[in-house]
Design a protein around this motif. Structure first.
Motif, PDB file in Angstrom:
ATOM      1  N   LYS A 124       0.829  -1.207   0.000  1.00 33.11           N
ATOM      2  CA  LYS A 124       0.000   0.000   0.000  1.00 33.11           C
ATOM      3  C   LYS A 124       0.860   1.252   0.000  1.00 33.11           C
ATOM      4  CE  LYS A 124      -3.617   2.404   2.617  1.00 33.11           C
ATOM      5  NZ  LYS A 124      -4.501   2.355   3.818  1.00 33.11           N
ATOM      6  N   GLN A 125       1.920   1.256   0.802  1.00 37.57           N
ATOM      7  CA  GLN A 125       2.784   2.430   0.878  1.00 37.57           C
ATOM      8  C   GLN A 125       3.542   2.644  -0.439  1.00 37.57           C
ATOM      9  OE1 GLN A 125       4.879   1.118   4.405  1.00 37.57           O
ATOM     10  NE2 GLN A 125       3.919   2.708   5.659  1.00 37.57           N
ATOM     11  N   ARG A 126       3.916   1.569  -1.096  1.00 44.60           N
ATOM     12  CA  ARG A 126       4.566   1.709  -2.403  1.00 44.60           C
ATOM     13  C   ARG A 126       3.602   2.320  -3.417  1.00 44.60           C
ATOM     14  NH1 ARG A 126       6.907  -4.419  -2.585  1.00 44.60           N
ATOM     15  NH2 ARG A 126       8.113  -4.299  -0.653  1.00 44.60           N
ATOM     16  N   ALA A 127       2.359   1.879  -3.369  1.00 43.54           N
ATOM     17  CA  ALA A 127       1.358   2.436  -4.282  1.00 43.54           C
ATOM     18  C   ALA A 127       1.131   3.914  -3.991  1.00 43.54           C
ATOM     19  CB  ALA A 127       0.051   1.657  -4.161  1.00 43.54           C
ATOM     20  N   GLN A 128       1.123   4.266  -2.707  1.00 43.39           N
ATOM     21  CA  GLN A 128       0.928   5.669  -2.330  1.00 43.39           C
ATOM     22  C   GLN A 128       2.087   6.528  -2.834  1.00 43.39           C
ATOM     23  OE1 GLN A 128       0.510   5.104   1.915  1.00 43.39           O
ATOM     24  NE2 GLN A 128      -1.724   5.260   1.830  1.00 43.39           N
ATOM     25  N   ALA A 129       3.318   6.000  -2.755  1.00 42.66           N
ATOM     26  CA  ALA A 129       4.474   6.749  -3.254  1.00 42.66           C
ATOM     27  C   ALA A 129       4.338   6.987  -4.755  1.00 42.66           C
ATOM     28  CB  ALA A 129       5.764   5.996  -2.951  1.00 42.66           C
ATOM     29  N   PHE A 130       3.839   5.980  -5.462  1.00 36.54           N
ATOM     30  CA  PHE A 130       3.677   6.104  -6.917  1.00 36.54           C
ATOM     31  C   PHE A 130       2.565   7.081  -7.277  1.00 36.54           C
ATOM     32  CE2 PHE A 130       1.372   4.674 -10.733  1.00 36.54           C
ATOM     33  CZ  PHE A 130       2.355   4.904 -11.687  1.00 36.54           C
ATOM     34  N   TYR A 131       1.380   6.857  -6.756  1.00 34.02           N
ATOM     35  CA  TYR A 131       0.246   7.702  -7.137  1.00 34.02           C
ATOM     36  C   TYR A 131       0.398   9.128  -6.606  1.00 34.02           C
ATOM     37  CZ  TYR A 131      -2.159   3.570  -8.865  1.00 34.02           C
ATOM     38  OH  TYR A 131      -2.497   2.458  -9.587  1.00 34.02           O
ATOM     39  N   GLY A 132       0.965   9.263  -5.410  1.00 29.82           N
ATOM     40  CA  GLY A 132       1.187  10.601  -4.870  1.00 29.82           C
ATOM     41  C   GLY A 132       2.148  11.402  -5.728  1.00 29.82           C
ATOM     42  N   THR A 133       3.165  10.723  -6.265  1.00 30.13           N
ATOM     43  CA  THR A 133       4.133  11.408  -7.112  1.00 30.13           C
ATOM     44  C   THR A 133       3.524  11.780  -8.460  1.00 30.13           C
ATOM     45  OG1 THR A 133       5.938  10.203  -6.049  1.00 30.13           O
ATOM     46  CG2 THR A 133       6.410  11.252  -8.166  1.00 30.13           C
ATOM     47  N   VAL A 134       2.724  10.884  -9.023  1.00 30.17           N
ATOM     48  CA  VAL A 134       2.037  11.206 -10.280  1.00 30.17           C
ATOM     49  C   VAL A 134       1.232  12.487 -10.116  1.00 30.17           C
ATOM     50  CG1 VAL A 134       0.247  10.478 -11.897  1.00 30.17           C
ATOM     51  CG2 VAL A 134       1.948   8.825 -11.103  1.00 30.17           C
ATOM     52  N   LYS A 135       0.518  12.582  -9.000  1.00 34.95           N
ATOM     53  CA  LYS A 135      -0.289  13.775  -8.737  1.00 34.95           C
ATOM     54  C   LYS A 135       0.591  15.015  -8.626  1.00 34.95           C
ATOM     55  CE  LYS A 135      -3.507  15.723  -5.346  1.00 34.95           C
ATOM     56  NZ  LYS A 135      -4.244  15.465  -4.071  1.00 34.95           N
ATOM     57  N   ARG A 136       1.695  14.894  -7.889  1.00 37.12           N
ATOM     58  CA  ARG A 136       2.558  16.057  -7.670  1.00 37.12           C
ATOM     59  C   ARG A 136       3.256  16.501  -8.955  1.00 37.12           C
ATOM     60  NH1 ARG A 136       3.577  13.574  -2.372  1.00 37.12           N
ATOM     61  NH2 ARG A 136       2.944  15.055  -0.739  1.00 37.12           N
ATOM     62  N   VAL A 137       3.612  15.561  -9.818  1.00 40.67           N
ATOM     63  CA  VAL A 137       4.256  15.929 -11.076  1.00 40.67           C
ATOM     64  C   VAL A 137       3.401  16.928 -11.836  1.00 40.67           C
ATOM     65  CG1 VAL A 137       4.865  15.075 -13.382  1.00 40.67           C
ATOM     66  CG2 VAL A 137       5.687  13.878 -11.346  1.00 40.67           C
ATOM     67  N   PHE A 138       2.086  16.740 -11.783  1.00 41.24           N
ATOM     68  CA  PHE A 138       1.190  17.622 -12.532  1.00 41.24           C
ATOM     69  C   PHE A 138       0.778  18.855 -11.714  1.00 41.24           C
ATOM     70  CE2 PHE A 138       0.777  13.519 -14.633  1.00 41.24           C
ATOM     71  CZ  PHE A 138       0.959  13.891 -15.952  1.00 41.24           C
ATOM     72  N   THR A 139       0.465  18.674 -10.421  1.00 37.28           N
ATOM     73  CA  THR A 139       0.016  19.818  -9.622  1.00 37.28           C
ATOM     74  C   THR A 139       1.147  20.801  -9.352  1.00 37.28           C
ATOM     75  OG1 THR A 139       0.375  18.613  -7.544  1.00 37.28           O
ATOM     76  CG2 THR A 139      -1.835  18.497  -8.523  1.00 37.28           C
TER      77      THR A 139
END
Length: 436
Positions: free
Chosen positions: A385-400
């Motif tokens: 779960k934490q690995r997925a959060q690192a991935f999806y959280g970064t995808v969001k930050r790349v754009f925001t």
């Protein structure tokens, strides 16, 4: 070095700058540090000069561990860098212990160097007198100058911008800074023998990120100050452990608990580069100090304690001399003290691998790390779960956060509070800012 990063301008505008200021020291005719309200201390170019020399000292673009693994604690180095000794301690001077953050260990060590170990000064940061929400670098040569700057400064700081003061000092100086600052000093020393000869010892403060000036403004507004620039002083910690953040304006003082100031406000303003940093405990310093949070809930007003880590033989020797001189009390601790004190940092180290990899795959500029074992931390210390959060959280930050685009540095210089300064346009030199 990352092929997308060819200059200091690239580091700053691709959001990889840690704000240390080493580039301005290395090439003062080409680079100057300024305050950017939303980013922190950042370099601006003074022309079109080649900044290759400055880039060689930049910790924002690249960090490489090159210590001898046989000389450090084997059970810690993959997750915490070089560790030779671990102590819990505090300043023997009870006033310093109370006033400073985390028991005043860093202040006590600095004063020992200055008063008993032949140091030519202490290079550190302190609040600007004309704009106390901002920081500046000082070379302090007296006890009064050092103790006036006690208490953490959770605001942008670039202590390496004034390494020339150390290089010109009469004797080697004590350096105090964030982990990235200590890393920059190590890189700069390898490039400048004259500087290397003038650093007595480097002390790094554990760091969870350096909030932008906007964070300080929001903190002061939460205290009830409508105009953050009107306050006379700002303290972030100290006067007890962990201490309260305080704002003072005339005879009015307001405060917030550490949880309210850091937990609810300041950490929301930590820049992206800090969130992809693997070193939060000063792995490149001779000595690093931080909070031993394993003590759990701390009563209000409790005298502080520090976790004190000797990372090099220079650090070991300096600590032993300071202890023998009675500068601070030190109690030996085992390897488990570090992991118990900062248990979340192994998770952060693992998350850094996911964040950097995801950023790179999406076309954002990323730092280069070697010797941090971030992939090991990713596998061992993060759940699925934490690995997925690192991935999806970064995808969001790349754009925001627009991490694939350039973000120009916007200099921020608020109106000064001193009429004489306003009239002349010049600030008076701070204590120690001139070199005898």
């Amino acid at each position: 070095m990352n092929s997308a990063i060819q200059s200091i301008r690239d580091v700053a505008e691709r959001q990889l700058c840690s704000g240390c200021g080493a580039c301005a020291y290395m090439q003062p005719d080409a680079v100057r540090m300024v305050d950017d309200l939303g980013q922190g201390r950042r370099p601006i170019m003074l022309g079109d000069a080649d900044t290759t020399e400055a880039l060689a000292a930049c910790p924002g673009a690249e960090l490489v561990h090159d210590y001898d693994r046989t000389e450090v604690m084997a059970e810690l180095h993959r997750g915490w860098g070089p560790v030779r000794e671990i102590w819990e301690g505090w300043a023997s001077d009870q006033e310093i212990r109370f006033e400073a953050s985390s028991g005043g260990a860093a202040t006590a060590l600095a004063l020992f160097g200055l008063e008993h170990d032949g140091a030519g000064g202490v290079l550190h940061i302190a609040a600007r007198e004309d704009v106390p929400t901002l920081n500046e670098t000082r070379l302090s040569r007296t006890r009064a100058e050092v103790t006036a700057a006690t208490g953490s400064r959770y605001a942008p700081a670039s202590p390496c911008d004034s390494l020339a003061l150390a290089e010109s000092a009469d004797a080697p100086v004590v350096f105090i800074g964030k982990p990235c600052d200590a890393a920059a000093v190590k890189k700069a020393r390898a490039l400048r023998p004259a500087l290397d000869a003038k650093i007595s010892v480097t002390i790094a403060i554990f760091c969870a990120g350096a909030p932008s000036t906007e964070g300080t403004h929001e903190m002061l507004k939460l205290m009830g100050f409508e105009d953050p620039l009107a306050v006379d002083s700002v303290r972030y910690r100290g006067r007890g452990w962990p201490g309260r953040a305080r704002g003072v304006q005339a005879d009015r003082e307001e405060s917030l608990s550490y949880h309210e100031s850091w937990g609810q406000v300041l950490q929301r303003f930590v820049p992206w580069r800090c969130r992809i940093c693997p070193d939060h405990t000063g792995e490149f310093a001779d000595i690093s100090v931080g909070d031993p949070w394993y003590h759990g809930t701390i009563p209000e007003g409790e005298s502080g304690r520090s976790l004190v880590i000797a990372r090099t033989q220079r650090g070991v020797d300096f600590l032993r001399r300071a202890r023998e001189a009675g500068a601070l009390e030190l109690v030996p601790r085992g390897a488990e003290a570090l992991t118990r004190s900062q248990p979340n940092l192994l998770h952060v180290r693992g998350a850094v691998f996911g964040r950097v990899l995801t950023s790179r795959l999406l076309g954002a500029a990323t730092p280069r790390y070697r010797g941090f074992h971030v992939f090991d931390a990713w596998l061992k210390h993060l759940s699925v779960k934490q690995r997925a959060q690192a991935f999806y959280g970064t995808v969001k930050r790349v754009f925001t956060k627009g991490l694939r685009k350039r973000l120009p540095v916007v200099p921020y210089e608020p109106a000064v509070r001193n009429a004489a300064i306003e009239a002349t346009g010049q600030r008076e030199p701070m204590p120690g800012s001139d070199v005898a």
